[in-house]
Design a protein around this motif. Structure first.
Motif, PDB file in Angstrom:
ATOM      1  N   PRO A  71       0.843  -1.198   0.000  1.00  0.00           N
ATOM      2  CA  PRO A  71       0.000   0.000   0.000  1.00  0.00           C
ATOM      3  C   PRO A  71       0.878   1.247   0.000  1.00  0.00           C
ATOM      4  CG  PRO A  71      -0.725  -1.581   1.663  1.00  0.00           C
ATOM      5  CD  PRO A  71       0.573  -2.091   1.145  1.00  0.00           C
ATOM      6  N   ALA A  72       0.432   2.298  -0.639  1.00  0.00           N
ATOM      7  CA  ALA A  72       1.242   3.509  -0.785  1.00  0.00           C
ATOM      8  C   ALA A  72       1.799   4.005   0.539  1.00  0.00           C
ATOM      9  CB  ALA A  72       0.422   4.600  -1.462  1.00  0.00           C
ATOM     10  N   ALA A  73       1.009   3.942   1.594  1.00  0.00           N
ATOM     11  CA  ALA A  73       1.442   4.454   2.898  1.00  0.00           C
ATOM     12  C   ALA A  73       2.544   3.609   3.522  1.00  0.00           C
ATOM     13  CB  ALA A  73       0.249   4.527   3.842  1.00  0.00           C
TER      14      ALA A  73
END
Length: 410
Positions: A71-73
């Motif tokens: 996930p991007a985070a």
């Protein structure tokens, strides 16, 4: 800057050129096993990429795909933006230290031992070596540092920074343990601590320290501590790639085991494996650690990716040893670092081709480049006077045919 300073600088540079000691940064493009230099595509035999991982595009693609699935985070950041004591102690870095510790424990476990070691990661081998000794000798303890004559410049700088009224250093002849023993015997009774410093594989000669003999010396004097820099052995030697200390079963006898990620790991950074109390002291006293921005988390993620594969790269290590010994045996005695050596055994992928004279080393490098090999001359002050050489470096991506072609040029 005054004009007289400019003149002195220019005169000094001119003198360097007259002595064939002038250096300039090369403009290179990397293409797998090759580099493009001045429009010529040359086989790279100058890099410290011993396992060929730095030029492995499939490996890089695998890593990037792994990152892309997160996930991007959760993707590792491109910069730490702070020192570790501020906000730079990212989860990737903490995980790397834990995994390095597990690597060590697995290696000593195979030897039937369970001596624990803590791990602390640094930004580079140079950061490590200029910081560890000054931190260790910051205590009000009379200390004598004894270092091999051929230790890396970063270790020499670390010793110089350690000097004080209580701390002195001496350098014993290269791999001459009788000379080292005499220094120990001559040490004043007021000396409370003796730190012996060596590389396990020496960066310019490619030979090994005798760690077993150093451990025996340590056992004779309770004041002795061992500091071993495995920069050129990590990934290359040992059953799981943990270096010469793993290969010689001396891991638990070494007080300060240092390694780097910028060579066989094809990454960036360094580490020390040591007692937990030493780690905590480093965090509080080691200036290069305290006052440097940490490496980017993405860098530590890549190092972790490589570390997970390192114990299983046995085939690469075996092939590397085979082509290295093949090249070593093909070099005439007059061009060897130890011209009197009769039985050539595998030390490392670093094979020096000694020419002595700076001009001869430059000429040989040009000949090898004309034949399609990216080989570089190594001259003083990097090596002692009259030992200019070509530092031939094998890597696991080179084939037997590559090795044969190189031998024909020697």
């Amino acid at each position: 800057m005054t004009s007289s300073i400019v003149v002195q600088l220019q005169e000094s540079l001119t003198h360097m050129k007259s002595q064939q000691q002038y250096r300039s940064l090369p403009s290179l493009e990397h293409q797998g096993r090759y580099v493009v230099s001045q429009g010529k595509t040359l086989l790279n035999i100058a890099s410290n990429d011993y396992l060929g991982l730095g030029s492995d595009t499939e490996l890089q693609s695998e890593f990037l795909k792994q990152i892309d699935r997160l996930p991007a985070a959760q993707r590792p950041k491109m910069s730490a933006t702070s020192s570790r004591l501020l906000t730079g102690n990212d989860t990737q870095l903490q995980a790397l230290e834990s995994e390095l510790q597990a690597w060590y424990q697995a290696a000593v476990g195979k030897q039937g031992l369970s001596t624990p070691k803590s791990v602390l990661v640094f930004n580079s081998g140079y950061h490590a070596n200029i910081g560890i000794l000054p931190a260790l000798t910051a205590l009000p303890v009379k200390t004598l540092i004894l270092a091999d004559k051929l230790v890396h410049a970063s270790i020499i700088d670390g010793m110089r920074l350690s000097q004080s009224k209580l701390v002195t250093y001496r350098r014993y002849r290269h791999n001459d343990y009788e000379h080292l023993a005499r220094f120990i015997e001559q040490a004043d009774e007021t000396v409370e601590r003796i730190i012996i410093v060596t590389e396990s594989v020496f960066s310019m000669d490619g030979d090994r320290a005798d760690l077993l003999q150093l451990v025996q010396l340590k056992a004779k004097d309770a004041r002795i501590e061992l500091y071993v820099d495995e920069a050129h052995a990590i990934g290359v030697l040992g059953d799981t790639g943990l270096g010469l200390a793993e290969e010689t079963n001396t891991l638990t006898d070494i007080d300060y085991l240092v390694g780097t990620f910028g060579k066989a790991f094809a990454s960036m950074g360094a580490y020390i494996m040591c007692d937990e109390v030493v780690k905590q002291w480093m965090i509080n006293a080691m200036r290069p650690l305290i006052f440097s921005t940490a490496l980017p988390p993405i860098n530590h993620a890549w190092t972790r990716f490589i570390l997970a594969k390192m114990p299983n790269l046995t085939h690469q290590r075996t092939h590397l040893a085979q082509i290295s010994i093949k090249l070593s045996r093909a070099i005439d005695q007059q061009h060897r670092a130890s011209p009197t050596a009769q039985n050539i055994s595998y030390d490392s992928p670093i094979i020096p081709y000694i020419l002595g004279d700076n001009a001869c080393a430059l000429g040989k490098a040009q000949q090898l480049q004309a034949a399609g090999f990216y080989a570089l001359p190594i001259r003083p002050p990097t090596v002692p006077a009259n030992t200019a050489r070509i530092r031939l470096v094998m890597n696991a991506k080179l084939t037997n045919e590559d090795c044969e072609r190189l031998i024909q040029q020697l």
